[in-house]
Each structure stands twice: as C-alpha cells, then as structure tokens.
Design a protein around this motif. Sequence first.
Motif, mmCIF file in Angstrom:
data_model
loop_
_atom_site.group_PDB
_atom_site.id
_atom_site.type_symbol
_atom_site.label_atom_id
_atom_site.label_comp_id
_atom_site.label_asym_id
_atom_site.label_seq_id
_atom_site.Cartn_x
_atom_site.Cartn_y
_atom_site.Cartn_z
ATOM 1 N N PHE A 8 -35.036 -30.472 7.287
ATOM 2 C CA PHE A 8 -35.222 -31.848 7.751
ATOM 3 C C PHE A 8 -35.334 -31.907 9.274
ATOM 4 N N SER A 9 -34.455 -31.203 9.972
ATOM 5 C CA SER A 9 -34.495 -31.224 11.435
ATOM 6 C C SER A 9 -35.758 -30.548 11.957
ATOM 7 N N PHE A 10 -36.233 -29.528 11.261
ATOM 8 C CA PHE A 10 -37.484 -28.859 11.638
ATOM 9 C C PHE A 10 -38.658 -29.831 11.565
ATOM 10 N N VAL A 12 -28.910 -27.559 12.009
ATOM 11 C CA VAL A 12 -29.674 -28.606 12.688
ATOM 12 C C VAL A 12 -30.242 -28.088 14.009
ATOM 13 N N ILE A 13 -29.425 -27.351 14.757
ATOM 14 C CA ILE A 13 -29.892 -26.792 16.029
ATOM 15 C C ILE A 13 -31.040 -25.815 15.796
ATOM 16 N N PHE A 14 -30.866 -24.945 14.795
ATOM 17 C CA PHE A 14 -31.904 -23.959 14.504
ATOM 18 C C PHE A 14 -33.197 -24.629 14.042
ATOM 19 N N GLY A 15 -33.101 -25.609 13.131
ATOM 20 C CA GLY A 15 -34.291 -26.301 12.652
ATOM 21 C C GLY A 15 -35.016 -27.043 13.757
ATOM 22 N N THR A 16 -34.253 -27.688 14.639
ATOM 23 C CA THR A 16 -34.860 -28.402 15.759
ATOM 24 C C THR A 16 -35.600 -27.445 16.682
ATOM 25 N N GLY A 17 -34.957 -26.326 17.000
ATOM 26 C CA GLY A 17 -35.598 -25.340 17.864
ATOM 27 C C GLY A 17 -36.839 -24.744 17.229
ATOM 28 N N THR A 18 -36.794 -24.499 15.919
ATOM 29 C CA THR A 18 -37.949 -23.939 15.228
ATOM 30 C C THR A 18 -39.130 -24.901 15.259
ATOM 31 N N GLY A 19 -38.850 -26.195 15.110
ATOM 32 C CA GLY A 19 -39.922 -27.181 15.210
ATOM 33 C C GLY A 19 -40.587 -27.173 16.576
ATOM 34 N N GLY A 79 -37.086 -24.742 22.873
ATOM 35 C CA GLY A 79 -37.089 -24.388 21.455
ATOM 36 C C GLY A 79 -36.536 -22.998 21.215
ATOM 37 N N VAL A 80 -36.941 -22.039 22.040
ATOM 38 C CA VAL A 80 -36.431 -20.676 21.900
ATOM 39 C C VAL A 80 -34.930 -20.638 22.126
ATOM 40 N N ILE A 81 -34.457 -21.386 23.111
ATOM 41 C CA ILE A 81 -33.018 -21.426 23.386
ATOM 42 C C ILE A 81 -32.260 -21.992 22.191
ATOM 43 N N LEU A 82 -32.763 -23.074 21.610
ATOM 44 C CA LEU A 82 -32.103 -23.666 20.447
ATOM 45 C C LEU A 82 -32.126 -22.730 19.247
ATOM 46 N N VAL A 83 -33.236 -22.015 19.041
ATOM 47 C CA VAL A 83 -33.317 -21.060 17.930
ATOM 48 C C VAL A 83 -32.275 -19.960 18.102
ATOM 49 N N GLY A 121 -28.727 -21.610 17.561
ATOM 50 C CA GLY A 121 -28.532 -21.959 16.165
ATOM 51 C C GLY A 121 -28.538 -20.758 15.247
ATOM 52 N N GLY A 122 -29.374 -19.770 15.520
ATOM 53 C CA GLY A 122 -29.435 -18.590 14.672
ATOM 54 C C GLY A 122 -28.165 -17.771 14.721
ATOM 55 N N PHE A 123 -27.695 -17.458 15.924
ATOM 56 C CA PHE A 123 -26.468 -16.692 16.041
ATOM 57 C C PHE A 123 -25.269 -17.488 15.530
ATOM 58 N N GLY A 124 -25.279 -18.796 15.778
ATOM 59 C CA GLY A 124 -24.182 -19.622 15.269
ATOM 60 C C GLY A 124 -24.162 -19.665 13.754
ATOM 61 N N ALA A 125 -25.357 -19.728 13.130
ATOM 62 C CA ALA A 125 -25.422 -19.746 11.671
ATOM 63 C C ALA A 125 -24.934 -18.428 11.079
ATOM 64 N N VAL A 126 -25.286 -17.318 11.710
ATOM 65 C CA VAL A 126 -24.822 -16.015 11.219
ATOM 66 C C VAL A 126 -23.306 -15.929 11.287
ATOM 67 N N ALA A 127 -22.724 -16.501 12.312
ATOM 68 C CA ALA A 127 -21.277 -16.414 12.486
ATOM 69 C C ALA A 127 -20.504 -17.398 11.619
ATOM 70 N N SER A 128 -21.139 -18.509 11.219
ATOM 71 C CA SER A 128 -20.396 -19.572 10.528
ATOM 72 C C SER A 128 -20.520 -19.526 9.014
ATOM 73 N N GLY A 129 -21.504 -18.798 8.439
ATOM 74 C CA GLY A 129 -21.656 -18.763 6.990
ATOM 75 C C GLY A 129 -22.420 -19.972 6.474
ATOM 76 N N ARG A 130 -22.299 -20.227 5.169
ATOM 77 C CA ARG A 130 -23.089 -21.294 4.532
ATOM 78 C C ARG A 130 -22.318 -22.589 4.357
ATOM 79 N N TYR A 131 -21.040 -22.604 4.641
ATOM 80 C CA TYR A 131 -20.237 -23.794 4.389
ATOM 81 C C TYR A 131 -19.548 -24.239 5.679
ATOM 82 N N GLY A 132 -19.145 -25.497 5.708
ATOM 83 C CA GLY A 132 -18.402 -26.022 6.835
ATOM 84 C C GLY A 132 -19.274 -26.783 7.808
#
Length: 259
Positions: free
Chosen positions: A22-24, A87-94, A61-65, A68-79
Amino acid sequence: MGHWWARNIVEPGKLPLTLALFSFVLSFVAVRSVARLIRAGRGPFRNVTPGGMHIHHVVPGVILVIVGGFGAVASGRYGVGAAVCAVIFGTGTGLVLDEFALLLHLADVYWSEQGRKSVEIVVLTAALVGLILGGFLPFGVNELSPQEAQDRGVFAVNAALNFAFALIALSKGKPRTALIGAVIPFVALVGAVRLARPVSPWAKRFYRHRHRARARAIRRAYRHDRRWAGPRRRLEEFIGGAPDPDRTTLPGGDGGPPR
C-alpha cells in the motif's frame, strides 16, 4: 471484514507485506502527481535544487529502502516495528522505482520516451507483490499438496521446472511473462512454448537457419505490437503522464535539461 483481515492478513504474518504494498503504491502515486504538477507549473511544488544541483527523489528513496530493509530484517514479521519498517521500505521503493529509468540509463529521462520503463516496472512490481500477497509463491511451489511439500525431491523438481520455464520465456524476449510466470507457472509455460521475439537471444540462436520460424516470429511480433502498443501506451500515459514529444536522449548524454 475485521475477521477476514485478522484471519488472512494478521495471523499469517502478511501485515508487513500488505503495508509495504500500500505504501509503495501511494508513494508512487503521490510523487508522480507532484512531478506532473511541477511539470505543468501548477501548485506550490518545486524541484529541490540546493546549490543548483537537482536532487532526484531516488536519493531519499534509497535512504528509506536501506532503513526500512534493515529494520524489517531485524524486527521479523510481527509487531509495531515490523509494520513501521514495512511502510518505510514501501515508501522508499515507490520513490526509487519511479525513477527506475534514470538508474537504468544513468540520465534524466523522466519525461522522455525511455522514462516509460519506470511506469512499466512499477506496475509489474505491484502486480507481483499482489500475487504473492494473495498466496502465490515463486516457481509454483504453492501448488504442492502438504504431502508433496514434505517430499524434498518433488519440491525441488517442481521449483526447478518452473524456474526453467521462466528462464526460457526470458530468453525468448518475454521479460514480463517470465516474471509473472515465476509466480504463476502456467504463464511461464505458455511463454516457453510459444515463438520467441525476433530480436531475442533464443531467436538469434535457434532461428538462424529456420527461415520459416523466423518469418512467423516477425509476423506474430508485428501483430502483437500493433494490437497492444496503443492500449499500453495510453495506460502508461494515464498513470505516469505523456513524455515530451521533442525530448530525445543520446547514448551517454544527460537526457536534456532537468525537469
């Protein structure tokens, strides 16, 4: 609706992917709309040019990717952390893919004919992520039964065959079919068995001495392009705006003046 959302999105851990998609889409629509307003000279928006240097939105966009990418790897799928990083990763990818053509050509081709590649890759990315979100997995392994999935041999053969079909479709000059086919095996199979595009590596290798096959490939490509080039162009212009008719980009050039 709340029960469906919890059962199909939250419980399977698909909330981060949903938020990223959605954010992308929203970031792409927002930044493309702002760019079109700047191009038309309407509204309060202007290009960011500190010190006379044009800062393209691919930079934030690259900064947000990265964040968001490293944060997603560290945080898992929940929480909450996973949702925020998605959201950060999708926004940066867009922001990044909206200027995919700039990265591809290393030139400011945003409003040129080459800039259509950005719209095409955004639509294709959204479609692929949507398919994965809907339950499709790359190379068709989602079609295996639980018993087959436990058999590593069947699992590996199924993935290898579908991967091979996708590679054949790609070598035949059908990148969209290959990418979609990596998620939906039947699409890759269709692309693999049909005639190759006349300028594809497959055609150059296998149609070199097959004059009838080469002629059929040329006719089929011509008919396909004549039928679909117009509707595809109108869709791309509706999404991303029409390119400048007098804008040309020379090989190795800078793509003309900044937008």
